[in-house]
Motif scaffolding. Structure first.
Motif, PDB file in Angstrom:
ATOM      1  N   LYS A  20       0.812  -1.228   0.000  1.00 39.98           N
ATOM      2  CA  LYS A  20       0.000   0.000   0.000  1.00 39.98           C
ATOM      3  C   LYS A  20       0.843   1.274   0.000  1.00 39.98           C
ATOM      4  O   LYS A  20       0.428   2.278  -0.556  1.00 39.98           O
ATOM      5  N   THR A  21       1.978   1.252   0.672  1.00 47.72           N
ATOM      6  CA  THR A  21       2.853   2.426   0.711  1.00 47.72           C
ATOM      7  C   THR A  21       4.278   1.986   0.417  1.00 47.72           C
ATOM      8  O   THR A  21       4.638   0.830   0.623  1.00 47.72           O
ATOM      9  N   SER A  22       5.083   2.933  -0.044  1.00 47.52           N
ATOM     10  CA  SER A  22       6.463   2.612  -0.393  1.00 47.52           C
ATOM     11  C   SER A  22       7.351   3.827  -0.179  1.00 47.52           C
ATOM     12  O   SER A  22       6.949   4.961  -0.446  1.00 47.52           O
ATOM     13  N   LEU A  23       8.552   3.568   0.317  1.00 51.93           N
ATOM     14  CA  LEU A  23       9.599   4.584   0.422  1.00 51.93           C
ATOM     15  C   LEU A  23      10.715   4.162  -0.515  1.00 51.93           C
ATOM     16  O   LEU A  23      11.187   3.020  -0.445  1.00 51.93           O
ATOM     17  N   VAL A  24      11.126   5.063  -1.395  1.00 54.51           N
ATOM     18  CA  VAL A  24      12.207   4.790  -2.333  1.00 54.51           C
ATOM     19  C   VAL A  24      13.288   5.839  -2.100  1.00 54.51           C
ATOM     20  O   VAL A  24      12.998   7.032  -2.077  1.00 54.51           O
ATOM     21  N   THR A  25      14.527   5.394  -1.912  1.00 54.62           N
ATOM     22  CA  THR A  25      15.655   6.323  -1.795  1.00 54.62           C
ATOM     23  C   THR A  25      16.594   6.092  -2.981  1.00 54.62           C
ATOM     24  O   THR A  25      16.483   5.094  -3.684  1.00 54.62           O
ATOM     25  N   GLY A  26      17.509   7.013  -3.185  1.00 54.39           N
ATOM     26  CA  GLY A  26      18.411   6.928  -4.325  1.00 54.39           C
ATOM     27  C   GLY A  26      17.721   7.322  -5.619  1.00 54.39           C
ATOM     28  O   GLY A  26      18.107   6.904  -6.698  1.00 54.39           O
ATOM     29  N   VAL A  27      16.686   8.179  -5.510  1.00 53.21           N
ATOM     30  CA  VAL A  27      15.931   8.616  -6.683  1.00 53.21           C
ATOM     31  C   VAL A  27      16.606   9.837  -7.293  1.00 53.21           C
ATOM     32  O   VAL A  27      16.903  10.805  -6.595  1.00 53.21           O
ATOM     33  N   ILE A  28      16.834   9.778  -8.587  1.00 53.39           N
ATOM     34  CA  ILE A  28      17.422  10.898  -9.320  1.00 53.39           C
ATOM     35  C   ILE A  28      16.329  11.790  -9.896  1.00 53.39           C
ATOM     36  O   ILE A  28      16.406  13.006  -9.846  1.00 53.39           O
ATOM     37  N   ASP A  29      15.263  11.162 -10.439  1.00 50.36           N
ATOM     38  CA  ASP A  29      14.196  11.932 -11.069  1.00 50.36           C
ATOM     39  C   ASP A  29      12.930  11.086 -11.158  1.00 50.36           C
ATOM     40  O   ASP A  29      12.997   9.861 -11.202  1.00 50.36           O
ATOM     41  N   VAL A  30      11.791  11.748 -11.177  1.00 52.64           N
ATOM     42  CA  VAL A  30      10.515  11.103 -11.466  1.00 52.64           C
ATOM     43  C   VAL A  30      10.210  11.452 -12.921  1.00 52.64           C
ATOM     44  O   VAL A  30      10.016  12.616 -13.254  1.00 52.64           O
ATOM     45  N   LEU A  31      10.216  10.450 -13.796  1.00 51.96           N
ATOM     46  CA  LEU A  31      10.051  10.704 -15.224  1.00 51.96           C
ATOM     47  C   LEU A  31       8.589  10.799 -15.634  1.00 51.96           C
ATOM     48  O   LEU A  31       8.240  11.592 -16.499  1.00 51.96           O
ATOM     49  N   SER A  32       7.741   9.975 -15.034  1.00 53.55           N
ATOM     50  CA  SER A  32       6.312  10.062 -15.333  1.00 53.55           C
ATOM     51  C   SER A  32       5.545   9.351 -14.237  1.00 53.55           C
ATOM     52  O   SER A  32       6.075   8.495 -13.537  1.00 53.55           O
ATOM     53  N   PHE A  33       4.296   9.743 -14.097  1.00 51.24           N
ATOM     54  CA  PHE A  33       3.445   9.044 -13.141  1.00 51.24           C
ATOM     55  C   PHE A  33       1.991   9.287 -13.489  1.00 51.24           C
ATOM     56  O   PHE A  33       1.612  10.329 -14.013  1.00 51.24           O
TER      57      PHE A  33
END
Length: 96
Positions: A20-33
């Motif tokens: 249901k929920t998520s934490l993501v680290t090491g993200v450079i960019d959000v390209l689309s959603f």
């Protein structure tokens, strides 16, 4: 492996709680959603999250962190990087 072939891997973490929920680290960019798919560029390559009712709740590119919520069905990685001319081919390579 020769010394010059080694690449320094940056930190990347993916934590999913009850799908249901998520934490993501090491993200450079959000390209689309959108509600069914989120495409992130991470330190470990492209990351695609699929599901339903997906939302990006918190985004901090300075810290490289993203909080996601929704019904998470799948997570897939690709080594394609979104730099230069390769960015045009990201979607074609991910959906082969």
């Amino acid at each position: 492996m020769r010394m010059e072939e080694r690449t320094v891997q940056k930190n990347h973490k993916l934590v999913i709680n009850n799908r249901k929920t998520s934490l993501v680290t090491g993200v450079i960019d959000v390209l689309s959603f959108d509600l069914n798919e989120i495409l992130l560029e991470t330190e470990q390559g492209m990351m695609m999250v699929k599901g339903t009712d997906l939302h990006v709740n918190r985004l901090s590119l300075e810290k490289g962190e993203v909080d996601l919520s929704g019904n998470i069905d799948s997570v897939a990685y690709s080594d394609v990087q979104a730099h230069g001319k390769q960015q045009e081919n990201i979607f074609s390579k991910l959906f082969r």
